[in-house]
Design a protein around this motif. Structure first.
Motif, PDB file in Angstrom:
ATOM      1  N   GLY A 182      24.687 -35.595  52.186  1.00  0.00           N
ATOM      2  CA  GLY A 182      24.085 -34.291  51.876  1.00  0.00           C
ATOM      3  C   GLY A 182      25.018 -33.417  51.065  1.00  0.00           C
ATOM      4  N   MET A 183      26.290 -33.388  51.459  1.00  0.00           N
ATOM      5  CA  MET A 183      27.254 -32.589  50.710  1.00  0.00           C
ATOM      6  C   MET A 183      27.467 -33.165  49.310  1.00  0.00           C
ATOM      7  SD  MET A 183      30.983 -31.259  51.955  1.00  0.00           S
ATOM      8  CE  MET A 183      31.792 -29.889  51.081  1.00  0.00           C
ATOM      9  N   ALA A 184      27.448 -34.508  49.207  1.00  0.00           N
ATOM     10  CA  ALA A 184      27.585 -35.135  47.892  1.00  0.00           C
ATOM     11  C   ALA A 184      26.418 -34.753  46.982  1.00  0.00           C
ATOM     12  CB  ALA A 184      27.675 -36.649  48.047  1.00  0.00           C
ATOM     13  N   ALA A 185      25.206 -34.767  47.528  1.00  0.00           N
ATOM     14  CA  ALA A 185      24.032 -34.439  46.721  1.00  0.00           C
ATOM     15  C   ALA A 185      24.095 -32.993  46.219  1.00  0.00           C
ATOM     16  CB  ALA A 185      22.757 -34.666  47.531  1.00  0.00           C
ATOM     17  N   GLY A 235      26.772 -31.080  46.099  1.00  0.00           N
ATOM     18  CA  GLY A 235      27.966 -30.896  45.271  1.00  0.00           C
ATOM     19  C   GLY A 235      27.773 -31.413  43.864  1.00  0.00           C
ATOM     20  N   LEU A 236      27.170 -32.596  43.735  1.00  0.00           N
ATOM     21  CA  LEU A 236      26.929 -33.158  42.396  1.00  0.00           C
ATOM     22  C   LEU A 236      25.921 -32.313  41.625  1.00  0.00           C
ATOM     23  CD1 LEU A 236      26.830 -36.926  43.360  1.00  0.00           C
ATOM     24  CD2 LEU A 236      28.440 -35.876  41.741  1.00  0.00           C
ATOM     25  N   LEU A 237      24.889 -31.828  42.309  1.00  0.00           N
ATOM     26  CA  LEU A 237      23.921 -30.955  41.634  1.00  0.00           C
ATOM     27  C   LEU A 237      24.583 -29.663  41.192  1.00  0.00           C
ATOM     28  CD1 LEU A 237      21.003 -30.452  40.801  1.00  0.00           C
ATOM     29  CD2 LEU A 237      20.549 -29.596  43.113  1.00  0.00           C
ATOM     30  N   ALA A 246      24.804 -36.512  33.800  1.00  0.00           N
ATOM     31  CA  ALA A 246      25.198 -37.652  34.630  1.00  0.00           C
ATOM     32  C   ALA A 246      25.374 -37.219  36.088  1.00  0.00           C
ATOM     33  CB  ALA A 246      26.495 -38.271  34.093  1.00  0.00           C
ATOM     34  N   ALA A 247      25.951 -36.052  36.309  1.00  0.00           N
ATOM     35  CA  ALA A 247      26.145 -35.561  37.672  1.00  0.00           C
ATOM     36  C   ALA A 247      24.809 -35.290  38.358  1.00  0.00           C
ATOM     37  CB  ALA A 247      27.005 -34.307  37.661  1.00  0.00           C
ATOM     38  N   ILE A 248      23.856 -34.747  37.618  1.00  0.00           N
ATOM     39  CA  ILE A 248      22.551 -34.446  38.213  1.00  0.00           C
ATOM     40  C   ILE A 248      21.824 -35.738  38.575  1.00  0.00           C
ATOM     41  CG2 ILE A 248      20.265 -33.504  37.718  1.00  0.00           C
ATOM     42  CD1 ILE A 248      21.668 -31.284  36.138  1.00  0.00           C
ATOM     43  N   VAL A 249      21.914 -36.754  37.722  1.00  0.00           N
ATOM     44  CA  VAL A 249      21.321 -38.055  38.052  1.00  0.00           C
ATOM     45  C   VAL A 249      21.972 -38.615  39.319  1.00  0.00           C
ATOM     46  CG1 VAL A 249      21.069 -40.451  37.298  1.00  0.00           C
ATOM     47  CG2 VAL A 249      20.637 -38.581  35.690  1.00  0.00           C
ATOM     48  N   ALA A 250      23.306 -38.535  39.377  1.00  0.00           N
ATOM     49  CA  ALA A 250      24.010 -39.008  40.571  1.00  0.00           C
ATOM     50  C   ALA A 250      23.594 -38.212  41.808  1.00  0.00           C
ATOM     51  CB  ALA A 250      25.517 -38.910  40.352  1.00  0.00           C
ATOM     52  N   ALA A 251      23.310 -36.917  41.632  1.00  0.00           N
ATOM     53  CA  ALA A 251      22.878 -36.086  42.760  1.00  0.00           C
ATOM     54  C   ALA A 251      21.560 -36.587  43.336  1.00  0.00           C
ATOM     55  CB  ALA A 251      22.745 -34.634  42.318  1.00  0.00           C
ATOM     56  N   PHE A 252      20.653 -37.046  42.463  1.00  0.00           N
ATOM     57  CA  PHE A 252      19.381 -37.562  42.962  1.00  0.00           C
ATOM     58  C   PHE A 252      19.577 -38.847  43.761  1.00  0.00           C
ATOM     59  CE2 PHE A 252      17.522 -34.705  39.774  1.00  0.00           C
ATOM     60  CZ  PHE A 252      16.493 -34.159  40.523  1.00  0.00           C
ATOM     61  N   PHE A 253      20.486 -39.708  43.307  1.00  0.00           N
ATOM     62  CA  PHE A 253      20.784 -40.922  44.075  1.00  0.00           C
ATOM     63  C   PHE A 253      21.416 -40.568  45.421  1.00  0.00           C
ATOM     64  CE2 PHE A 253      20.450 -42.992  39.879  1.00  0.00           C
ATOM     65  CZ  PHE A 253      19.642 -44.071  40.229  1.00  0.00           C
ATOM     66  N   ALA A 254      22.332 -39.583  45.406  1.00  0.00           N
ATOM     67  CA  ALA A 254      22.946 -39.149  46.664  1.00  0.00           C
ATOM     68  C   ALA A 254      21.903 -38.542  47.586  1.00  0.00           C
ATOM     69  CB  ALA A 254      24.065 -38.141  46.385  1.00  0.00           C
TER      70      ALA A 254
END
Length: 470
Positions: free
Chosen positions: A215-218, A220-222, A239-247
């Motif tokens: 949850g914090m990763a999602a 934080g990345l967003l 790229a960070a926002i895409v990673a946030a969706f995966f998290a």
């Protein structure tokens, strides 16, 4: 087996006259310190930016770093308090918050200040839920209601006076005093905490650490992605926002599989619960963004003193503190849907009024009417929102539901503040350009009006018509 806790029937009287007084004083001081810190920093941002050569992105992180840690970890912080004992968790949270505040006050750079703000948020995630749990465990019957009311009022006052105190400290000392003021408050809280009675511990299953981390990763990345895009780093941000969706997908998977999830997903199947939380995210997103850019526009855009800027928001606080109970009565007569439509719509009108008038710079003509309209809208909405969340679930799950709604409000504010940089167009030196600050403020306020209007539409379409207690 948990130890019994004595029931205190009163908390009045002088120092030491009642054990309950010390419990209440410690809890109020600790929680008010964190709530005040959430609002006190906003009026100090221009001074911080000038002293530390911080750009808009750095100032965003100074605000959102605290919010990120608090929103992500508050639920597991409450579970840790149950496991360790609320008293121990409270003392640990106060000590951590004080140490982080000292580091904030001494920070030589924006990077150090952001790191210290994140530590503040982690400590607050322990402190806030444990402070209320201590009151609930110590007081019984009518005394508990009075104690919780005192706690809630003190928290509201802390949030309300934060900008005023912050502005006065910035003008009379410097921005570092905004963080240093937490130290005497923490010492006082620890002094009263010496009188905590033995508090029960609740043994349980495994803590939901995978959920907390993902949850914090999602979030934080967003947060990182939105700030990076606002700073002109489009590829990194995307790229960070895409990673946030995966998290985020990983977080949902963790919550689905966990034996003791932080956020039980089945709650969102309850009629109205998902809609109320969506409304909360949207409304607090607009409000949080507004309360970051308005101080910037007054100080850096129009040249107001920090203390005057802090007092500019007193009408909002007076309305929220003095009239919220009347909206609860309205909801009792009409059901929650009407006030949950009327309140956000009024707030949207206030944001729109500010967007059209903020360039003028005259407080009573250009700022005051819009701030009052936003205050009226939030006064109509917030008590009804809280009641609707509790009414949407079974009585045995109201604590979890309330905590989730609290996190939803903080998460909405976090994302909105992270997106503020988009309004500045990634231009360097934005904090030193009054015209750009006013333009960006108008853009943010137009967006806040649209978001608040969307929350009104959400309520119209999805909110329950009546108060149907679960």
């Amino acid at each position: 087996m948990s130890r019994s806790v004595s029931s205190h029937r009163s908390f009045g009287g002088p120092f030491g006259a009642s054990p309950g007084f010390g419990v209440l004083a410690a809890s109020v001081l600790g929680s008010a310190m964190t709530f005040m810190d959430g609002s006190i920093v906003n009026v100090a941002l221009p001074a911080i930016g000038a002293d530390l050569s911080a750009d808009v992105a750095a100032l965003q992180w100074i605000v959102t770093g605290y919010m990120l840690a608090l929103a992500s970890l508050m639920l597991i912080g409450g579970a840790l308090g149950d496991r360790w004992g609320s008293g121990r968790a409270f003392v640990a949270g106060v000590c951590g918050f004080a140490a982080a505040s000292a580091l904030c006050a001494l920070a030589p750079s924006a990077v150090t200040l952001v790191a210290a703000r994140i530590v503040q948020g982690i400590a607050a995630a322990l402190l806030v839920p444990s402070s209320l749990a201590i009151i609930a465990a110590t007081f019984k019957g009518a005394a508990r209601g009075r104690a919780i009311g005192t706690w809630a009022a003190a928290s509201a006052v802390g949030t309300a006076i934060g900008p005023v105190v912050g502005g006065w400290l910035v003008d009379t000392a410097n921005w570092r005093a905004v963080f240093a003021i937490n130290l005497p408050l923490a010492i006082a809280a620890l002094f009263f905490a010496r009188g905590f009675p033995p508090l029960p511990r609740t043994p349980g299953g495994r803590l939901d650490w995978p959920g907390a981390v993902t949850g914090m990763a999602a979030l934080g990345l967003l947060n990182f992605g939105l700030i990076a895009i606002g700073d002109g780093r489009y590829a990194v941000g995307a790229a960070a926002i895409v990673a946030a969706f995966f998290a985020g997908a990983g977080f949902l998977r963790c919550e689905h599989r966990a034996a003791n999830p932080m956020i039980p997903l089945d709650l969102f199947a309850e009629p109205g619960f998902a809609a109320i939380n969506l409304l909360t995210v949207l409304l607090y997103a607009g409000l949080s963004a507004c309360f970051v850019v308005l101080p910037l526009s007054l100080i850096a855009g129009h040249g107001y003193d920090a203390v005057v800027t802090g007092t500019a928001f007193v009408p909002f606080s007076v309305l929220m503190g003095g009239f919220s109970r009347f909206s609860g009565g309205l909801a009792a007569r009409t059901g929650p849907r009407l006030p949950l439509v009327l309140g956000p719509a009024t707030a949207a009108a206030g944001f729109l009024l500010l967007a059209f008038s903020v360039a003028g710079g005259a407080y009573w003509l250009d700022y005051f009417p819009g701030i009052v309209a936003v205050g009226i809208g939030m006064t109509i909405t917030v008590p009804v929102l809280t009641t609707a969340v509790l009414d949407a679930v079974a009585d045995t799950r109201t604590g979890t539901a309330s905590s989730i709604n609290n996190v939803a409000a903080r998460a909405g504010g976090l994302v909105a503040i992270a997106a503020i940089g988009l309004a500045f167009g990634g231009r360097p030196g934005a904090i030193g350009d009054p015209d750009l600050i006013i333009l960006a403020t108008r853009r943010v306020l137009f967006a806040a009006a649209a978001i608040a209007a969307l929350s009104a539409v959400t309520a119209l379409a999805l909110a329950p018509r009546r108060n149907d207690a679960a």
